[in-house]
Structure formats: C-alpha cells, structure tokens
Design an enzyme around this catalytic site. Structure first.
Site, PDB file in Angstrom:
ATOM      1  NE  ARG A 126      -8.223   1.794  10.862  1.00  0.00           N
ATOM      2  CZ  ARG A 126      -7.131   1.455  10.218  1.00  0.00           C
ATOM      3  NH1 ARG A 126      -6.569   2.318   9.397  1.00  0.00           N
ATOM      4  NH2 ARG A 126      -6.568   0.296  10.386  1.00  0.00           N
ATOM      5  CB  SER A 147      -0.929  -0.060   1.216  1.00  0.00           C
ATOM      6  OG  SER A 147      -1.909   0.931   1.147  1.00  0.00           O
ATOM      7  CG  HIS A 202      -5.770  -2.085   0.351  1.00  0.00           C
ATOM      8  ND1 HIS A 202      -4.901  -2.075  -0.718  1.00  0.00           N
ATOM      9  CD2 HIS A 202      -5.223  -1.258   1.280  1.00  0.00           C
ATOM     10  CE1 HIS A 202      -3.880  -1.273  -0.449  1.00  0.00           C
ATOM     11  NE2 HIS A 202      -4.055  -0.768   0.759  1.00  0.00           N
ATOM     12  CG  ASP A 203      -6.946  -4.808   5.722  1.00  0.00           C
ATOM     13  OD1 ASP A 203      -6.137  -3.890   5.492  1.00  0.00           O
ATOM     14  OD2 ASP A 203      -7.727  -4.803   6.693  1.00  0.00           O
ATOM     15  CG  ASP A 249      -6.522  -3.825  -3.166  1.00  0.00           C
ATOM     16  OD1 ASP A 249      -7.320  -2.909  -2.917  1.00  0.00           O
ATOM     17  OD2 ASP A 249      -5.292  -3.722  -2.981  1.00  0.00           O
TER      18      ASP A 249
END
Lengths: 196, 400
Positions: B232, B162, B369-370, B336
């Site tokens: 967040r 990232s 994405h994680d 992602d």
C-alpha cells in the site's frame, strides 16, 4: 447566432460529420444538431465554454489546436469549421493544411485586415487599426497573424487549395455593390469554403 | 459520548445500509474456471423511477467497495462517509433526486462479496489462493447479472475512476445496448510496463511476507500485515503527486528544523522516522493493512495487469468500441502520473477513430491520481454539467 455562422450553415449537409475548431459555447454545433442532425465535435480550450458545451449536450474535446490535429484521422469529418480564429493561431498555414487533411471540405471565416478603414487608420494616424472586428490594443490582442482577402487567395493558390465559394460581407454580414466591386477594399469579413 | 447524534449534511444521502445478494447461476470466468455461486454486497441510493431508465452504476477502483456514500452509524461522530461521498447525494453531481445509484463490492473483494477470504463450500475453509483469478470482464459480467436482478435493462450511465474506469470501458464493449453514457475517469487503455512494475513490487511485498503462508494465512490465524502495508505504501506514492507531497511535507514546521520536513527539530542519526512523509506513509499503510485482505489485493492488481481490451482486436483499441452505442465522457488530471492525461487521450483518440461520441476534459489538479476522489471545483462542475444533461434525457423518456 453570429452573422458569419448564419451564412455558413447552408454549406453543411444534413447528417454530416462536423468538426468545429474553437467551438466556443457549442451553440453553433447545437443548432446544426437540432436543424441538420449532424454528428458534431468541438475543440475548445476555454474552461467555461467547455462546461457550456457539456450542458448543451455537445461533444467537446479540450484540445489546443495550435499543437495540431494529429489525433484526428484523415478524412474523418465531412466539414471542418474555423470561425474567426485563423488570425489568432501560431501557424495559420499549418492549421489550414490540417483542416484539409481531416475534413473533406472546410469553412473559414476571418476579418479582412485590408478593409479601407484599417488602411486609413494606418495611413493617417500611423496607429494600429481598431474596429468592432478588431477591438484590441496592439499589445493585448489575441490576433497574431492578420491577413487580407488577397493574402488568403494567394495562400490558396500556392497550396493548390480549391475555393468552392468565397463570400465577403460588411458588419451586418451583408454584401453590397461596393464590396462586390472591390472586396479586399470594402469587405470587412471573409468567408471561404475550400477543399483539396 | 453515548447517544451523541452526528450532524449529517443536507446534501448527504444520510444513513445507508448495504444488502447482500446471492447468485446461484454459475459464472464462467475469463480464465476458463467457473464460480458456481457467489454473493455481491450492494448499496443503492435514490429511487428507481417507473420507466427504470434513471439508474447509474458506480464501479469502484482498486481498494474501493460498495460503500460509496453516506454513513452507517448515526451515533459515531468520527465515522467517515463512503468513498465517493463528494459526488453522490441530493444536489451533488450524481444527484439522488434524479438518479437511482448502484454500487457494489466486486467479486473477489473483501467487503462482503465472495472473495478469497470467503468459505469455500467444497472444503469448508477460506478459498485463499484457490479463489480464481478475476478479470475486469468477469466483474462486468457479474455486474450485468446484478442489473438483471435489479430490473435494470439499460443504465443511464456507468461511471468509474481508475480501475473503475476500465470496468466502464468494458461495459461499453461487452454490453453496448445496456448503457447510454460511459464516464471514464483517470483511466488507461491498459497498464504501462511501469504500472505493472509497481504492481510487481506490491505483489512481492505481500507474497514474501512470512505470514503469507501461500495465501493460507487464515488457517494460521494471522495475515501478512507487513506485506500489505508495504504494498500500500508503494501504491500510495503512485496515487499522489510530487507537488502535493511537497506542499504537504516540504515545509518547515518550526524555525529549528533547517527548513526541512523533519518531524522534530533534530536529526536522529539512526533509521527511525526523521521526516513527516515517513510517518504519514507508514500510517496510511498500516491503517489499510488492518482492513484489507491480502489475497484480494493480489487479485485486484492482477485484474489491473490483465486489462487490455485491444488484445481481442489485433491490438487495435478503437476496434474494441466498434459496437459501442453510448456517449463517452473521459476525464484526466494534470498531475496524475499513474494514469497520466496522455493515457486518457489515447482512450479519446481511439474512440474518435471509432467515430464514437466523446467529450474530454483535462482537469488541472495537484492531487495526482487520487484527484478523481476529490471535490475539485472544475471536476465537480463538469460532472454536474454532464449529468444534468443525462437527467434531462431520463425525464424525457430516455431509452434508445
């Protein structure tokens, strides 16, 4: 190393940029790197083969060449290799065009469907031919577009492709007087070196 | 239970402790401003060999820090390991038997390195919004000074996912002779308008919180917890995939809840939490907001927004890599959508255009994405395979 790869390595200039479409485990490119100091790139879709390439230190891109090579610049490679994969692609004619765009010269190998044993199988048994080169059943074969040496010669004529060299060989990748007499009847594997 | 020793796995780096390094040579920043002196919090794993050629730099992403692996407290069985523990340790892809691994909290961070919550020596108060805007380039310059300090002339590899992957690319552009391999994971050549839009929501959430006080909330003994929590929560949604949220929350948990992801069997007919995904997201946002400085969050998303190496090269990203000498491994994850596989392929295509040595894998994964933080088998195998080769080079005296 597979016999066809043994034969084509002499067409690859030392220090050149080589693109191998369907590079498998990368052994051929690793060999060329070690012996000819080439700059290599392989395209591959099989996960295990890609891991083998990484282990061998061979540059490999996970990419399906059936979707084209648009991401590669014209003339960015000296030699583009397509070994024993042509007949398994959706549009062999388009990939040949793409190879000639990306590479200054190209090397293709494919099994000759017009080999006399294949002809005989169809003629006498009326069944789709099988052989060490074509070990599959008609329903599970990855091969979509079989072609013969005459077919490929015709494609080159139509597309104004220059054949630098053509080698036709048997199972053991040797030529013979019979093959030289009638390559499209006695030849099992065809190896073309082409350019525009 | 006092004195209860936790079990630490054999392939963990075990107990670790960070170190604060002070730098007093002024650092000129991209913005034109200068930081006169600063601290960097650094954690290392493994041993630097005699040739000093086996060092790996791990660059953290948006909310990461120097604590990438191992544990701090032998007596706390609940402590979670560092954020990339699945990748770092003996026998793991970044193998401490072979490599000396360096991870730092970036400048502007809130885990011990100098940042907005640090005391400004000129005023005796926390910097707050007076802290200069830091860019990826500035981070990499500060990391190069860290390398000098540690006696590392050339990294065996610089690695990051990232925003970390963006630092890796900047290394290859700014310090071409100082790394042999660049591992760019789940990154992008620059942010898309959509990426920046999400960052803007995060920014507005924080700055419109009444407790933000123009970034001077330290002086008021408070912090914009709601704002950071909202930021967040929005961010977190972009880190996950639709498929993964369905898998986690889309199923019936009892016969009575009509096959929906209700927390209890009954609709509340109010605006409280009805669905599990609500409480999950609130929990994630709340936990994060208690531990992360709001001004640092603003800095980090600004660094993301500003990342675009192509601007110095007439918009041609491939030209940015003209002088890069390292080999590249680029990886993306199928689900992602924050930095989708197409973005990684843009990186790859530009590297190919620049005639660089590059390998690329698109890993099938449901975690969005994680995924880059998860021990996904094919991902781990690929890192193992690639880093195994890097280790062999180090042993055979690898240096260019």
């Amino acid at each position: 190393m597979r016999g066809d790869l043994q034969l084509i390595q002499d067409w690859i200039a030392p220090g050149s940029r080589v693109l191998d479409l369907g590079c498998g485990d990368g052994a051929f490119l690793a060999h060329l790197k070690a012996t000819r100091n080439i700059q290599e790139l392989g395209l591959e879709i099989d996960a295990e083969n890609i891991l083998q390439c990484l282990r061998a230190g061979v540059n490999v891109i996970e990419q399906n060449m059936d979707l084209g090579l648009q991401n590669l610049e014209s003339g960015s490679f000296d030699t583009v290799v397509l070994a024993h994969t042509l007949q398994a692609l959706h549009r062999p004619d388009l990939i040949v065009e793409e190879m000639l765009r990306v590479g200054k010269n190209c090397i293709l190998t494919f099994p000759n469907f017009a080999y006399w044993r294949h002809r005989l199988a169809l003629l006498t048994d009326g069944r789709m031919p099988k052989s060490p080169q074509l070990p599959y059943e008609w329903y599970d074969t990855p091969n979509l577009h079989h072609c013969t040496i005459s077919d490929f010669d015709e494609l080159c004529r139509r597309k104004h492709i220059k054949v630098l060299s053509r080698t036709v060989v048997d199972h053991g990748h040797h030529s013979s007087p019979l093959i030289r007499l009638s390559p499209n009847f006695f030849g099992i594997n065809a190896i073309y070196h082409i350019t525009r | 239970m006092p004195g209860a020793q936790k079990k630490i796995a054999a392939d963990s780096v075990g107990l670790v402790s960070p170190e604060r390094l002070h730098f007093d040579e002024p650092l000129k920043l991209r913005s034109g401003r200068t930081i006169d002196q600063y601290d960097l919090m650094v954690e290392t794993y493994g041993t630097l060999n005699a040739e000093r050629n086996n060092a790996l730099l791990i660059c953290h992403a948006l909310s990461g820090d120097h604590h990438a692996a191992g544990y701090y407290d032998a007596n706390n069985p609940k402590e979670k390991p560092g954020w990339w523990d699945c990748c770092i340790g003996p026998g793991k892809p970044f193998d401490t038997n072979h490599f000396f691994i360096v991870c730092l909290n970036n400048l502007g961070g809130c885990a011990g390195s100098t940042g907005p919550s640090s005391i400004n020596p000129e005023t005796g108060k926390p910097f707050g919004l007076d802290f200069p805007i830091i860019t990826v380039r500035d981070w990499v310059n500060s990391q190069a000074r860290l390398a000098d300090r540690l006696g590392i002339e050339q990294w065996a590899a610089v690695i990051g996912g990232s925003l970390g992957g963006m630092q890796v690319m900047r290394w290859a552009i700014s310090y071409p002779a100082r790394l042999r391999h660049a591992l760019v994971i789940a990154a992008a050549p620059k942010l898309s308008a959509q990426n920046i839009a999400f960052n803007e929501v995060a920014r507005q959430s924080i700055m419109s919180d009444p407790d933000f006080h123009e970034g001077r909330y330290y002086d008021f003994n408070t912090f914009p917890q709601k704002g950071v929590m909202l930021a967040r929560m929005v961010g977190h949604i972009t880190y996950l995939s639709d498929a993964m949220l369905r898998e986690k929350f889309g199923k019936a948990s009892s016969d009575s809840n009509f096959g929906r992801d209700l927390r209890s069997g009954n609709l509340s007919f109010g605006f409280d939490v009805d669905f599990q995904v609500q409480s999950y997201l609130q929990y994630k946002g709340q936990t994060f907001s208690k531990n992360f400085d709001a001004n640092t969050y603003l800095l980090m998303i600004k660094a993301l927004d500003y990342f675009d190496p192509a601007v110095d090269y007439g918009g041609d990203f491939s030209k940015a890599f003209a002088h890069s000498q390292c080999k590249f491994l680029v990886m993306s994850f199928s689900s992602d959508w924050r930095f989708a596989p197409e973005r990684s392929r843009e990186i790859v295509d530009n590297l190919l255009k620049a005639h660089k040595q590059v390998s690329y894998l698109e890993i099938a994964a449901a975690e969005g994405h994680d995924s880059f933080l998860m021990p996904i088998p094919r991902y781990m195998q690929a890192l193992h395979a690639y880093m195994g080769r890097v280790a062999v080079e180090c042993n055979s005296g690898g240096h260019r």
